[in-house]
Structure formats: C-alpha cells, structure tokens
Design an enzyme around this catalytic site. Structure first.
Site, PDB file in Angstrom:
ATOM      1  N   GLU A  45     -10.562 -25.585  26.243  1.00  0.00           N
ATOM      2  CA  GLU A  45     -10.636 -27.023  26.458  1.00  0.00           C
ATOM      3  C   GLU A  45      -9.218 -27.572  26.496  1.00  0.00           C
ATOM      4  OE1 GLU A  45     -13.149 -28.808  23.512  1.00  0.00           O
ATOM      5  OE2 GLU A  45     -14.719 -27.306  23.836  1.00  0.00           O
ATOM      6  N   ASP A  56     -10.528 -38.208  17.225  1.00  0.00           N
ATOM      7  CA  ASP A  56      -9.624 -37.142  16.816  1.00  0.00           C
ATOM      8  C   ASP A  56      -9.029 -37.395  15.439  1.00  0.00           C
ATOM      9  OD1 ASP A  56      -9.962 -35.755  19.196  1.00  0.00           O
ATOM     10  OD2 ASP A  56      -8.451 -36.963  20.216  1.00  0.00           O
TER      11      ASP A  56
END
Length: 254
Positions: A45, A56
């Site tokens: 990814e 995140d």
C-alpha cells in the site's frame, strides 16, 4: 483478472505493507517497493501523504508531514512509478484521502493509476454509497478495485452492503482508534474477528491497525486472509533505512 484478485486466490496468509510515498527521502519510493517484493511481501500500500490524515496515528502522520516537506506530490508519485511494472509484479494499492484525488481529477487519477499499473485504491474518507453512486463506473472503467474499511462499530447491515459493492477484499480495521502498532489483541478484538468470520462474506478480509510483528500478524490472520503493517514498518525505515527490508519482513513470515 486484477492482480489483487489473483493474489487473494493463493492459499496463504497474505502480508501487506503500508509506507508513505516520499519518506524517509523523496525518491525512496521505488526502492522500497522493489525491496519489499524481494523480501517476500504479498501486497504493498503506497500512502499518498496528506496534510490532515484523520485515521492515521502519530507515526504515519509524522511520515506524511515529512514527505510533504520533502516535496512529495501526487504528480511526482506518478512520475516515480511510471516504470514500476518493469521490475515489480505484486499488487500495488494507492492509499490516500479523497481531496488530493479530487484536486487531480478523479477520472484523470484513475487513468494514471491504470497506466502505471496500480491495482486498487483505499480511500478512508470516501463513503461507500457516494462511491457507488458517483465513482464506481469510473474506477471499474480503469480496472481499479476500491477497498472499503469496516471497524468493530460497523453494523452487520452496513458490512453486508460493503461486501456487496466490493470486488477484492475488505479492509478490517482492528479497533476504533487511529493507526499504530500494539503489543497484541484483546478479547474485544478477538470476538470482533470471530463475528466477521461467522458472517461468511463473499470478499476475504485483511486486517489493519495494530499489527507490528509475527505474534500480532498470526493473531490477526487466524480468521482473516491477511494483515497489513504500517506504523511498525515506518518506524523501521526511520531507524534503519530502506536497504535491508528483509530484516523487518523475515521474522514476520518465518
């Protein structure tokens, strides 16, 4: 058949690695991808750095901030990857937030992904209903699989809807927190993994968030097809550089 679909047919537990494009240094992207494939990783990814990455944790946020300071842009990433399929055969997935893709132009972005050999996209802030109504035909025109996220809080009804729209795998977020390595999974996660497995979805699941080593990889893949490691890998390249990535991968797969 899309490379992601081909990979999912293999009779093994899949290891996917996430990293932030343009980190640690601006032009490390291709070297990291090539070295990860050589180390035995199944999928990669490639994170598009964004200034406001909601999902995140601090490690990936810091890598995104540095990558942007280094000068990483969507256009530069496409330029870096233009010859990637001359050396790399495993599935490549671009992961990022929708705003940079909108700025680039959704169809232009998808066309460029097809041109350089990107197999799928993960866009955490693109709701599945909006995707289905407005963008699915564009993604499919360019052979791209869109991967959707579910969490322990996602209802069974919504999970079944996501499963009906999906054509690759479902990204199964292990907990309702931000990304980051953890020492292990508790009873809450284990029961969640079992609940999803019992639903017998048509798409396999790959677990992300909180996987950092062999122990957590094996825990995550007891019920699921694979697992994704991000923050722990980024810490590794921060501390040890990008040359010997098998030092990170081998202990997990051994």
């Amino acid at each position: 058949m899309n490379r992601i679909q081909q990979k999912l047919q293999e009779n093994k537990k899949l290891l996917s690695i996430y990293f932030t494009a343009g980190y640690p240094s601006l032009h490390d992207t291709v070297t990291i991808i090539e070295n990860l494939e050589k180390a035995g990783v199944d999928m990669i990814e490639i994170g598009l750095p964004f200034s406001d990455p909601l999902a995140d944790g601090p490690t990936i946020q810091a890598s995104s901030t540095q990558a942007l300071k280094n000068g990483m842009t969507t256009s530069l990433l496409f330029e870096q990857l233009k010859d990637i399929r001359k050396t790399v055969t495993i599935p490549l997935i671009a992961m990022g937030y929708f705003n940079p893709m909108l700025q680039y132009g959704v169809e232009a972005f998808c066309a460029k992904c097809q041109e350089i050999g990107i197999d799928g996209l993960i866009i955490p802030d693109l709701p599945v209903a909006i995707y289905q109504e407005q963008y699915q035909t564009i993604f499919e025109k360019y052979g791209l699989i869109n991967v959707f996220l579910i969490t322990p809080q996602t209802s069974n009804e919504r999970i079944r809807f996501i499963d009906s729209v999906s054509k690759g795998f479902i990204y199964m977020v292990s907990s309702a927190s931000t990304t980051g390595a953890k020492s292990g999974f508790g009873n809450e996660q284990s029961s969640y993994f079992e609940r999803i497995a019992a639903m017998n979805l048509k798409n396999p699941q790959i677990v992300g968030f909180g996987i950092s080593n062999k122990e957590t990889f094996e825990q995550a893949t007891q019920q699921a097809t694979g697992a994704i490691i991000g923050s722990a890998f980024i810490r590794h390249v921060t501390e040890k550089g990008i040359a010997n990535l098998d030092e990170f991968v081998n202990p997990i797969l051994s």
